[in-house]
Motif scaffolding. Sequence first.
Motif, PDB file in Angstrom:
ATOM      1  N   PHE A   4       0.838  -1.189   0.000  1.00  0.00           N
ATOM      2  CA  PHE A   4       0.000   0.000   0.000  1.00  0.00           C
ATOM      3  C   PHE A   4       0.876   1.241   0.000  1.00  0.00           C
ATOM      4  O   PHE A   4       1.957   1.249   0.603  1.00  0.00           O
ATOM      5  CB  PHE A   4      -0.907   0.032   1.240  1.00  0.00           C
ATOM      6  CG  PHE A   4      -1.833  -1.147   1.321  1.00  0.00           C
ATOM      7  CD1 PHE A   4      -3.112  -1.069   0.802  1.00  0.00           C
ATOM      8  CD2 PHE A   4      -1.419  -2.338   1.905  1.00  0.00           C
ATOM      9  CE1 PHE A   4      -3.969  -2.165   0.862  1.00  0.00           C
ATOM     10  CE2 PHE A   4      -2.265  -3.433   1.969  1.00  0.00           C
ATOM     11  CZ  PHE A   4      -3.540  -3.345   1.452  1.00  0.00           C
ATOM     12  N   ILE A   5       0.391   2.292  -0.652  1.00  0.00           N
ATOM     13  CA  ILE A   5       1.042   3.596  -0.638  1.00  0.00           C
ATOM     14  C   ILE A   5       0.068   4.563   0.020  1.00  0.00           C
ATOM     15  O   ILE A   5      -1.093   4.650  -0.382  1.00  0.00           O
ATOM     16  CB  ILE A   5       1.379   4.072  -2.059  1.00  0.00           C
ATOM     17  CG1 ILE A   5       2.357   3.095  -2.713  1.00  0.00           C
ATOM     18  CG2 ILE A   5       1.937   5.503  -2.036  1.00  0.00           C
ATOM     19  CD1 ILE A   5       2.558   3.332  -4.194  1.00  0.00           C
ATOM     20  N   SER A   6       0.536   5.271   1.028  1.00  0.00           N
ATOM     21  CA  SER A   6      -0.296   6.271   1.708  1.00  0.00           C
ATOM     22  C   SER A   6       0.263   7.660   1.459  1.00  0.00           C
ATOM     23  O   SER A   6       1.461   7.907   1.644  1.00  0.00           O
ATOM     24  CB  SER A   6      -0.337   6.020   3.221  1.00  0.00           C
ATOM     25  OG  SER A   6      -1.079   4.869   3.510  1.00  0.00           O
ATOM     26  N   MET A  42       9.348   5.867   4.325  1.00  0.00           N
ATOM     27  CA  MET A  42       8.632   7.073   4.748  1.00  0.00           C
ATOM     28  C   MET A  42       9.438   8.247   4.232  1.00  0.00           C
ATOM     29  O   MET A  42      10.625   8.365   4.544  1.00  0.00           O
ATOM     30  CB  MET A  42       8.553   7.160   6.277  1.00  0.00           C
ATOM     31  CG  MET A  42       7.497   6.320   6.900  1.00  0.00           C
ATOM     32  SD  MET A  42       7.269   6.805   8.622  1.00  0.00           S
ATOM     33  CE  MET A  42       7.637   5.268   9.414  1.00  0.00           C
ATOM     34  N   TYR A  43       8.786   9.078   3.421  1.00  0.00           N
ATOM     35  CA  TYR A  43       9.435  10.267   2.876  1.00  0.00           C
ATOM     36  C   TYR A  43       8.610  11.494   3.211  1.00  0.00           C
ATOM     37  O   TYR A  43       7.411  11.530   2.945  1.00  0.00           O
ATOM     38  CB  TYR A  43       9.579  10.170   1.353  1.00  0.00           C
ATOM     39  CG  TYR A  43      10.505   9.068   0.914  1.00  0.00           C
ATOM     40  CD1 TYR A  43      11.887   9.248   0.967  1.00  0.00           C
ATOM     41  CD2 TYR A  43      10.005   7.858   0.456  1.00  0.00           C
ATOM     42  CE1 TYR A  43      12.745   8.232   0.560  1.00  0.00           C
ATOM     43  CE2 TYR A  43      10.849   6.844   0.050  1.00  0.00           C
ATOM     44  CZ  TYR A  43      12.214   7.031   0.102  1.00  0.00           C
ATOM     45  OH  TYR A  43      13.069   6.028  -0.287  1.00  0.00           O
ATOM     46  N   VAL A  53       4.190   7.211   2.411  1.00  0.00           N
ATOM     47  CA  VAL A  53       4.571   6.027   3.185  1.00  0.00           C
ATOM     48  C   VAL A  53       4.208   4.790   2.385  1.00  0.00           C
ATOM     49  O   VAL A  53       3.105   4.698   1.833  1.00  0.00           O
ATOM     50  CB  VAL A  53       3.834   6.022   4.545  1.00  0.00           C
ATOM     51  CG1 VAL A  53       4.196   4.782   5.350  1.00  0.00           C
ATOM     52  CG2 VAL A  53       4.138   7.288   5.327  1.00  0.00           C
ATOM     53  N   THR A  54       5.128   3.833   2.311  1.00  0.00           N
ATOM     54  CA  THR A  54       4.833   2.549   1.672  1.00  0.00           C
ATOM     55  C   THR A  54       4.925   1.448   2.727  1.00  0.00           C
ATOM     56  O   THR A  54       5.882   1.407   3.510  1.00  0.00           O
ATOM     57  CB  THR A  54       5.779   2.247   0.501  1.00  0.00           C
ATOM     58  OG1 THR A  54       7.124   2.215   0.966  1.00  0.00           O
ATOM     59  CG2 THR A  54       5.639   3.297  -0.589  1.00  0.00           C
ATOM     60  N   VAL A  75      -2.469  13.384  11.590  1.00  0.00           N
ATOM     61  CA  VAL A  75      -2.421  13.207  10.136  1.00  0.00           C
ATOM     62  C   VAL A  75      -3.762  12.698   9.600  1.00  0.00           C
ATOM     63  O   VAL A  75      -4.559  12.100  10.327  1.00  0.00           O
ATOM     64  CB  VAL A  75      -1.312  12.215   9.703  1.00  0.00           C
ATOM     65  CG1 VAL A  75       0.072  12.734  10.053  1.00  0.00           C
ATOM     66  CG2 VAL A  75      -1.536  10.831  10.279  1.00  0.00           C
ATOM     67  N   HIS A  76      -3.942  12.951   8.304  1.00  0.00           N
ATOM     68  CA  HIS A  76      -4.994  12.317   7.505  1.00  0.00           C
ATOM     69  C   HIS A  76      -4.269  11.492   6.450  1.00  0.00           C
ATOM     70  O   HIS A  76      -3.223  11.924   5.945  1.00  0.00           O
ATOM     71  CB  HIS A  76      -5.859  13.352   6.786  1.00  0.00           C
ATOM     72  CG  HIS A  76      -6.659  14.219   7.689  1.00  0.00           C
ATOM     73  ND1 HIS A  76      -7.693  13.748   8.463  1.00  0.00           N
ATOM     74  CD2 HIS A  76      -6.584  15.545   7.940  1.00  0.00           C
ATOM     75  CE1 HIS A  76      -8.219  14.741   9.145  1.00  0.00           C
ATOM     76  NE2 HIS A  76      -7.549  15.846   8.860  1.00  0.00           N
ATOM     77  N   THR A  77      -4.813  10.326   6.113  1.00  0.00           N
ATOM     78  CA  THR A  77      -4.168   9.480   5.114  1.00  0.00           C
ATOM     79  C   THR A  77      -5.097   9.218   3.942  1.00  0.00           C
ATOM     80  O   THR A  77      -6.318   9.138   4.097  1.00  0.00           O
ATOM     81  CB  THR A  77      -3.729   8.130   5.717  1.00  0.00           C
ATOM     82  OG1 THR A  77      -4.884   7.432   6.187  1.00  0.00           O
ATOM     83  CG2 THR A  77      -2.737   8.317   6.847  1.00  0.00           C
ATOM     84  N   HIS A  78      -4.498   9.087   2.763  1.00  0.00           N
ATOM     85  CA  HIS A  78      -5.169   8.643   1.542  1.00  0.00           C
ATOM     86  C   HIS A  78      -4.351   7.448   1.073  1.00  0.00           C
ATOM     87  O   HIS A  78      -3.183   7.608   0.696  1.00  0.00           O
ATOM     88  CB  HIS A  78      -5.174   9.731   0.472  1.00  0.00           C
ATOM     89  CG  HIS A  78      -5.922  10.947   0.887  1.00  0.00           C
ATOM     90  ND1 HIS A  78      -7.283  11.062   0.760  1.00  0.00           N
ATOM     91  CD2 HIS A  78      -5.492  12.099   1.445  1.00  0.00           C
ATOM     92  CE1 HIS A  78      -7.668  12.232   1.217  1.00  0.00           C
ATOM     93  NE2 HIS A  78      -6.596  12.887   1.654  1.00  0.00           N
TER      94      HIS A  78
END
Length: 96
Positions: A4-6, A42-43, A53-54, A75-78
């Motif tokens: 997953f990529i966030s 994490m970048y 984030v992966t 944070v909010h994540t997509h």
Amino acid sequence: MPRFISLVSFTDQGARNVKDSPTRADAFRKMAEGLGVKVHSMYWTLGSYDLVVTVEGPENAVTAALLKVGSAGNVHTHTMRAYDATEFAKVLNMVP
């Protein structure tokens, strides 16, 4: 194992406490690993999102980790499911 990529954005609270972000990132990594989720990268980024984030792990464990980090209010994540070429070819083989 699913990857997953966030795309992550700071909330107002997270932006006010941005200097704590590396510490929070370490805590996220440890919490995620405890759920069976491997954090690959994490970048911190500039632009529309503040971090990328992966992760890799069972979907339910990844979901739990992201819900837990989101509930802290920083944070909010997509999040998107990511496929490598081999995995995507298998998906395409299922399309009539």
